[in-house]
Design an enzyme around this catalytic site. Structure first.
Site, PDB file in Angstrom:
ATOM      1  N   ARG A   1       0.850  -1.205   0.000  1.00 23.36           N
ATOM      2  CA  ARG A   1       0.000   0.000   0.000  1.00 23.36           C
ATOM      3  C   ARG A   1       0.879   1.247   0.000  1.00 23.36           C
ATOM      4  O   ARG A   1       0.623   2.214  -0.695  1.00 23.36           O
ATOM      5  CB  ARG A   1      -0.958   0.017   1.206  1.00 23.36           C
ATOM      6  CG  ARG A   1      -1.650   1.372   1.355  1.00 23.36           C
ATOM      7  CD  ARG A   1      -2.871   1.411   2.263  1.00 23.36           C
ATOM      8  NE  ARG A   1      -2.805   0.525   3.400  1.00 23.36           N
ATOM      9  CZ  ARG A   1      -2.095   0.758   4.510  1.00 23.36           C
ATOM     10  NH1 ARG A   1      -1.402   1.877   4.639  1.00 23.36           N
ATOM     11  NH2 ARG A   1      -2.093  -0.110   5.492  1.00 23.36           N
TER      12      ARG A   1
ATOM     13  N   TYR B  50     -16.495  18.007 -13.962  1.00 28.65           N
ATOM     14  CA  TYR B  50     -16.961  16.630 -14.089  1.00 28.65           C
ATOM     15  C   TYR B  50     -18.053  16.346 -13.034  1.00 28.65           C
ATOM     16  O   TYR B  50     -17.900  16.741 -11.871  1.00 28.65           O
ATOM     17  CB  TYR B  50     -15.759  15.702 -13.892  1.00 28.65           C
ATOM     18  CG  TYR B  50     -16.109  14.246 -13.917  1.00 28.65           C
ATOM     19  CD1 TYR B  50     -16.494  13.629 -15.096  1.00 28.65           C
ATOM     20  CD2 TYR B  50     -16.065  13.475 -12.758  1.00 28.65           C
ATOM     21  CE1 TYR B  50     -16.826  12.291 -15.123  1.00 28.65           C
ATOM     22  CE2 TYR B  50     -16.387  12.130 -12.772  1.00 28.65           C
ATOM     23  CZ  TYR B  50     -16.778  11.546 -13.960  1.00 28.65           C
ATOM     24  OH  TYR B  50     -17.109  10.228 -13.976  1.00 28.65           O
TER      25      TYR B  50
ATOM     26  N   ASP C 172      -7.417  19.590 -13.044  1.00 27.24           N
ATOM     27  CA  ASP C 172      -7.792  18.273 -13.562  1.00 27.24           C
ATOM     28  C   ASP C 172      -7.468  18.307 -15.055  1.00 27.24           C
ATOM     29  O   ASP C 172      -8.148  18.960 -15.842  1.00 27.24           O
ATOM     30  CB  ASP C 172      -9.292  18.029 -13.309  1.00 27.24           C
ATOM     31  CG  ASP C 172      -9.769  16.674 -13.832  1.00 27.24           C
ATOM     32  OD1 ASP C 172      -9.143  16.133 -14.759  1.00 27.24           O
ATOM     33  OD2 ASP C 172     -10.790  16.168 -13.319  1.00 27.24           O
TER      34      ASP C 172
ATOM     35  N   LYS D 144      -9.244   7.539 -18.839  1.00 30.32           N
ATOM     36  CA  LYS D 144      -9.566   8.109 -20.145  1.00 30.32           C
ATOM     37  C   LYS D 144      -8.366   7.989 -21.101  1.00 30.32           C
ATOM     38  O   LYS D 144      -7.971   6.886 -21.409  1.00 30.32           O
ATOM     39  CB  LYS D 144     -10.032   9.564 -19.959  1.00 30.32           C
ATOM     40  CG  LYS D 144     -10.989   9.757 -18.772  1.00 30.32           C
ATOM     41  CD  LYS D 144     -12.356   9.091 -18.974  1.00 30.32           C
ATOM     42  CE  LYS D 144     -13.188   9.023 -17.700  1.00 30.32           C
ATOM     43  NZ  LYS D 144     -13.414  10.282 -16.999  1.00 30.32           N
TER      44      LYS D 144
HETATM   45  C1  LIG Z   1     -13.832  10.596 -15.678  1.00 27.86           C
HETATM   46  C2  LIG Z   1     -13.373  11.849 -15.080  1.00 27.86           C
HETATM   47  C3  LIG Z   1     -13.096  11.938 -13.712  1.00 27.86           C
HETATM   48  C4  LIG Z   1     -13.315  10.768 -12.758  1.00 27.86           C
HETATM   49  O1  LIG Z   1     -12.418   9.728 -13.018  1.00 27.86           O
HETATM   50  P1  LIG Z   1     -12.760   8.184 -12.709  1.00 27.86           P
HETATM   51  O2  LIG Z   1     -11.526   7.498 -13.195  1.00 27.86           O
HETATM   52  O3  LIG Z   1     -13.983   7.852 -13.491  1.00 27.86           O
HETATM   53  O4  LIG Z   1     -12.960   8.053 -11.251  1.00 27.86           O
HETATM   54  C5  LIG Z   1     -12.619  13.136 -13.222  1.00 27.86           C
HETATM   55  N1  LIG Z   1     -12.437  14.206 -14.025  1.00 27.86           N
HETATM   56  C6  LIG Z   1     -12.709  14.164 -15.343  1.00 27.86           C
HETATM   57  C7  LIG Z   1     -12.484  15.367 -16.181  1.00 27.86           C
HETATM   58  C8  LIG Z   1     -13.181  12.985 -15.917  1.00 27.86           C
HETATM   59  O5  LIG Z   1     -13.467  12.959 -17.221  1.00 27.86           O
END
Ligand SMILES: *Cc1c(COP(=O)(O)O)cnc(C)c1O
Length: 376
Positions: A45, A97, A169, A194
């Site tokens: 961890r 998001y 982000d 993504k």
């Molecule tokens: C999908 C997404 C998230 C969340 O990520 P997960 O891997 O689904 O938990 C956060 N920010 C953006 C811009 C996203 O497209």
């Protein structure tokens, strides 16, 4: 080293012990100590060699001090928000998001952390919203799904003047096109589910910090909260990230063609794509990023039209998520942004007729033909 080369040779490209060209998956959860307290790895961890290879890799790609891998993008965001405590206030960019919105308004608020949503494309509005207890500005650029562009340099400068943290982000732009830390941000976050993973087969989150002090605090939180990424997923993510460069180049080329096609189509009311010179954030985006990703949002009129379109396409799969090799279509109001109340969605312009495409690696001729057929 150029980005594309860094993607291939960055991180820990080889196994020192065997010369294995693919870094191994270390499944061991614990590690033998030479004597009490003498070890390179202690417990998985806290640190795992495969996860560490990934963490070094993303830190290099984002020009940061340290990288951290989490079990999802939301786990990364949740862990980073633990830097703040009861009484603190955050400024969050509008149309973040949906999951981030939900975390803030339904979870963080219960912990006494308050937030205001602001239009981060408007510097004056952001400055006006800063309170004595404000601790950070959290933003996405381009945003999801309306692809509005925030000037990362300007926000970071403003943040510094008020001793705030800037958290970006960077999921949509990826480190291939945009590096927020080099523009002045303190922390960059990715949903690696993504573009970084890129093949719709791993759920993961990453964070990169800009200073040793922040790195130490995030390492402490990562280990304390324990939402770490497993070794197999870490390996899969490294594997996906190696091809990020060619994927992003190809996706951008195809996306520009599709955005241009949509912009002149009579059934399409409005197209949101930062790569088009008509996009209001085009110049700011170009000043801080080298390219555009494959998210194109457009208005097709109403919910019924959007739904008909979504089910009549051949090559666009109706699914949540984005950023993978296959093209996807989604209806934000009903899917990714369903957790945002109707009234607020309308305020933001996330209408029922809004459609979001994530362009994959198919031939653009097929994708355009497909869209043309379904729109007519
Ligand atoms: C999908 C997404 C998230 C969340 O990520 P997960 O891997 O689904 O938990 C956060 N920010 C953006 C811009 C996203 O497209």
């Amino acid at each position: 080293m150029k980005k594309k080369t860094k993607l291939i040779h960055g991180g820990t490209p080889q196994d020192k012990q065997t010369g294995g060209v693919s870094f191994p998956i270390h499944l061991s959860s614990t590690f033998k100590q030479q004597s009490v307290g003498q070890f390179e790895y202690e417990y998985a961890r806290t640190a795992n060699p495969t996860r560490q290879a990934l963490e070094t890799f993303i830190a290099e790609l984002e020009d940061g001090v340290a990288g951290f891998a989490f079990s999802s993008g939301m786990a990364a965001i949740t862990t980073i928000f633990k830097l703040f405590s009861s009484g603190d206030h955050l400024l969050i960019s509008n149309d973040v998001y949906g999951g981030t919105y939900r975390l803030i308004v339904q979870v963080l608020v219960k912990e006494g952390i308050n937030a205001d949503f602001v239009d981060t494309t408007d510097l004056k509005e952001v400055e006006k919203a800063i309170k004595p207890e404000t601790k950070a500005i959290f933003l996405e650029t381009p945003t999801n799904p309306l692809l509005s562009i925030t000037d990362i340099r300007a926000i970071s400068k403003l943040s510094k003047a008020y001793s705030l943290r800037t958290i970006v982000d960077n999921t949509f732009s990826t480190p291939y096109w945009q590096n927020p830390l080099t523009l002045g941000a303190d922390i960059v976050i990715h949903s690696a589910t993504k573009y970084l993973g890129g093949h719709s087969d791993v759920v993961a989150g990453l964070a990169v910090t800009s200073s040793p002090e922040l790195s130490e605090r995030v390492a402490f939180l990562q280990n304390s909260m324990g939402a770490v990424l497993g070794a197999q997923d870490s390996w899969l993510l490294i594997r996906g990230m190696r091809t990020l460069g060619i994927r992003m180049e190809e996706i951008e080329k195809t996306s520009l063609q599709i955005a241009s096609f949509l912009a002149q189509h009579p059934s399409v009311k409005q197209v949101y794509y930062p790569g088009l010179p008509t996009h209001p954030g085009h110049n700011v985006h170009y000043s801080q990023a080298k390219g555009y990703s494959g998210i194109i949002t457009f208005e097709c009129g109403d919910a019924e039209k959007a739904e008909n379109l979504a089910v009549s396409l051949k090559y666009f799969t109706l699914a949540e998520s984005l950023g993978a090799i296959e093209s996807l279509i989604s209806i934000p109001a009903r899917m990714t942004h369903a957790s945002i109340p109707n009234e607020r969605r309308n305020q933001l312009g996330i209408t029922d007729g809004l459609v979001r495409l994530s362009i994959g690696l198919e031939d653009p001729i097929d994708l355009i033909e497909d869209l043309n057929g379904a729109l007519s």
